[in-house]
Design a protein around this motif. Structure first.
Motif, short mmCIF file in Angstrom:
data_model
loop_
_atom_site.label_atom_id
_atom_site.label_comp_id
_atom_site.label_asym_id
_atom_site.label_seq_id
_atom_site.Cartn_x
_atom_site.Cartn_y
_atom_site.Cartn_z
N PHE A 28 -30.78 20.73 1.69
CA PHE A 28 -31.33 20.45 3.02
C PHE A 28 -32.81 20.81 3.14
O PHE A 28 -33.47 20.41 4.08
N ARG A 29 -33.33 21.55 2.18
CA ARG A 29 -34.76 21.90 2.16
C ARG A 29 -35.57 20.95 1.28
O ARG A 29 -36.77 21.13 1.12
N SER A 30 -34.91 19.96 0.72
CA SER A 30 -35.57 19.05 -0.22
C SER A 30 -36.05 17.78 0.48
O SER A 30 -35.26 17.06 1.10
N GLY A 31 -37.32 17.50 0.35
CA GLY A 31 -37.87 16.26 0.89
C GLY A 31 -37.26 15.04 0.22
O GLY A 31 -37.05 14.01 0.87
N TYR A 33 -34.25 14.71 -0.82
CA TYR A 33 -32.94 14.48 -0.19
C TYR A 33 -33.10 13.67 1.09
O TYR A 33 -32.40 12.68 1.31
N TRP A 34 -34.03 14.08 1.95
CA TRP A 34 -34.20 13.40 3.24
C TRP A 34 -34.73 11.99 3.05
O TRP A 34 -34.34 11.07 3.80
N ILE A 35 -35.58 11.76 2.08
CA ILE A 35 -36.03 10.40 1.77
C ILE A 35 -34.84 9.57 1.29
O ILE A 35 -34.65 8.42 1.71
N SER A 36 -34.02 10.16 0.42
CA SER A 36 -32.82 9.47 -0.07
C SER A 36 -31.89 9.10 1.08
O SER A 36 -31.34 8.00 1.13
N MET A 37 -31.71 10.02 2.02
CA MET A 37 -30.84 9.75 3.16
C MET A 37 -31.42 8.63 4.02
O MET A 37 -30.67 7.80 4.55
N GLY A 38 -32.73 8.58 4.16
CA GLY A 38 -33.35 7.49 4.91
C GLY A 38 -33.08 6.14 4.25
O GLY A 38 -32.78 5.15 4.93
N PHE A 84 -23.29 10.16 6.11
CA PHE A 84 -24.00 11.40 5.84
C PHE A 84 -23.12 12.34 5.01
O PHE A 84 -23.55 12.89 4.00
N THR A 88 -24.01 13.17 1.15
CA THR A 88 -24.47 14.55 0.99
C THR A 88 -23.53 15.34 0.09
O THR A 88 -23.99 16.07 -0.80
#
Length: 110
Positions: A28-31, A33-38, A84, A88
């Motif tokens: 959850f602190r990884s950029g 990860y958040w790009i991948s989720m987008g 999600f 995840t």
């Protein structure tokens, strides 16, 4: 009772707790990860929007099992929660299973 909604919320809570209390991958602190989720959510909108459009649905939902909230293009909001959780959890398990620096492979054992 909106079972699909309850199960969606339960899956999100369980995945977050698994990360915070057990696996601790730091995902959850990884950029990245958040790009991948987008990216995942972007494709989910395209595919899920086509599958669940109210004008000609391929996948039908029992109205009493969901909140009835659909965004965008008639996608039940619960689908995003399950997406999600599924993605995840897969990524967390993948990170946890990878070799860590200093780990020895079976071929290196004496």
């Amino acid at each position: 009772m909106p079972e699909y909604t309850v199960l969606t919320v339960a899956s999100i809570v369980l995945v977050v707790l698994l990360e915070l209390c057990v696996l601790r991958t730091g995902i959850f602190r990884s950029g990245v990860y958040w790009i991948s989720m987008g990216i995942v959510m972007g494709f989910q909108v395209l595919v899920d929007g086509w599958l669940t459009k109210l004008s000609d649905p391929i996948v039908l939902y029992e109205a009493s099992m969901t909140t009835g909230l659909r965004v965008p293009w008639d996608i039940p909001v619960e689908d995003f929660g399950f997406g999600f959780s599924m993605v995840t959890l897969t990524m967390m398990l993948w990170l946890r299973a990878r070799p860590r620096p200093g780990d020895r492979s079976p071929q290196e054992e004496p």
